[in-house]
Scaffold this active site. Sequence first.
Site, PDB file in Angstrom:
ATOM      1  N   LYS A 121       7.816   8.580  -6.974  1.00  0.00           N
ATOM      2  CA  LYS A 121       8.346   7.623  -5.639  1.00  0.00           C
ATOM      3  C   LYS A 121       9.771   7.972  -5.105  1.00  0.00           C
ATOM      4  O   LYS A 121      10.277   6.942  -6.239  1.00  0.00           O
ATOM      5  CB  LYS A 121       8.103   6.606  -5.572  1.00  0.00           C
ATOM      6  CG  LYS A 121       8.350   5.619  -3.671  1.00  0.00           C
ATOM      7  CD  LYS A 121       7.362   4.600  -3.435  1.00  0.00           C
ATOM      8  CE  LYS A 121       7.539   3.967  -2.018  1.00  0.00           C
ATOM      9  NZ  LYS A 121       7.130   2.664  -2.383  1.00  0.00           N
ATOM     10  N   ASP A 226       3.704  -6.685   3.563  1.00  0.00           N
ATOM     11  CA  ASP A 226       3.382  -5.301   4.916  1.00  0.00           C
ATOM     12  C   ASP A 226       1.701  -4.766   3.913  1.00  0.00           C
ATOM     13  O   ASP A 226       1.770  -3.969   3.848  1.00  0.00           O
ATOM     14  CB  ASP A 226       4.319  -4.255   4.024  1.00  0.00           C
ATOM     15  CG  ASP A 226       4.383  -2.970   5.266  1.00  0.00           C
ATOM     16  OD1 ASP A 226       3.733  -3.323   5.674  1.00  0.00           O
ATOM     17  OD2 ASP A 226       4.941  -1.795   4.960  1.00  0.00           O
TER      18      ASP A 226
END
Length: 468
Positions: A121, A226
């Site tokens: 990532k 989130d």
Amino acid sequence: MKLDVDVLRYLTKEDFRVLTAVEMGMRNHEIVPAELVERIAALKHGGTYKVMKNLLKHKLLHHDASKYDGFRLTYLGYDFLAIKTLVNRGVFSAVGRQLGVGKESDIFEVATEDGTVMAMKLHRLGRTSFRAVKSKRDYLKHRSSFNWLYLSRLAALREFSFMKALEEHGFPVPNAVDCNRHCVIMSLVPGYPLVQVKQLENPEIVFNTIIGLVVRLTEHGLIHCDFNEFNIMIDDDEKITMIDFPQMVSVSHRNAQMYFDRDVECVFKFFSKRFNMSFHECTADIDGTAVDTDDSGRPSFTSIAKDTGFLDKELSASGFTRKDQEEIAKFIEGGIKKDASSDDEDTEDDEHISVLNEANTMGVDSLHVADQTLQHDEQVEPEGNVRTCEAGPSSEPENEDGSNEEGDNETVTNDNDAELEKRLNKVRRRAVTAARGGRKTFASRNTYKDKGGKSSNSSKIQRQLSSW
């Protein structure tokens, strides 16, 4: 920007040395001067400008000559530095296809020498679709200046630390392998994002598991912020895995309840639309945890016991202040260790700290108490003097040794009273300074500054008179 790792094969040691020099110069410069890059790189045979020209061709550097001749790193150059470091560590040896693109990161497939596939990532904060990160998240904390590469690095470090801690406490998260700059290496999750799933065999079980994860996070002192169908992975066996952690905050955050309710509302809304679930018959027991719910079956933030763990304090999550951290440190250490040689100084400091605390809380009342104590001592002293005067003539017929002993006692008591008065005056002065907020009164500049004119002549005459 597309990551083309084929260029990485043709970069030399000098190229990476110049890239590292630009990275070091960006600590203090937004645009690093070319002369500074040449000095930091310190190539043996020179040729720094030739190397920078090659890096500009591959878009690893950006040239800016608006104010002066300077360079800065691009995200592609930052990617190559992170990948080169991780390859040298032996974390992985090959970079594969791109797995996904987000508003703040890109995810790629990497492999080790033995064929193990992992996920890489790369955080890319600062995109046009997500430029409010400085106001939305507290990556900078007390810092005022920033660049997007530095923010991406902070986000990667935070996500890596959260992932490690959650994995140690038994949460279903990817296995965090390594982290360098803005790059995080983690295990590849065998599954799909929940948003791509159209049908489930047991939607009620999956729903209760997801809500149970939200409650468990809150019990450990964290809120995801989130938690939606895009950050929940599910495999063929309907096993849930959480991803995306850099935005997590503490339960002591001022907006913690709002973030918690928003996460719960996202899960409820998705399951009601996608799987036509009704939540009026939901029980209060969610995933083995007794939680109070409202009329619609949503868990209540205030009813969750937040004492299972202190992950927000261990990881210094957003909303967890330095004051809380100091209190936890004092609690763990079990008190402040004091040296035997400095006991007196420590006790005086403790008295001073206690006086300042009392003055801050009580204000002017502490001054009034100090005045009363001083007046009381002044009233006690004359009585002692009268008693000694009365005892004087009556004790004349007695022997002289008794009078000498009484004189010694009087001197001792007088010394004690003087010492007590000094200490009270010292405490009173400290209380006054604490009540005033630690400010000292200074004389005006005009009292000693000669500015000319009539006032200056009069001030000169006064100084001469005072000197005479």
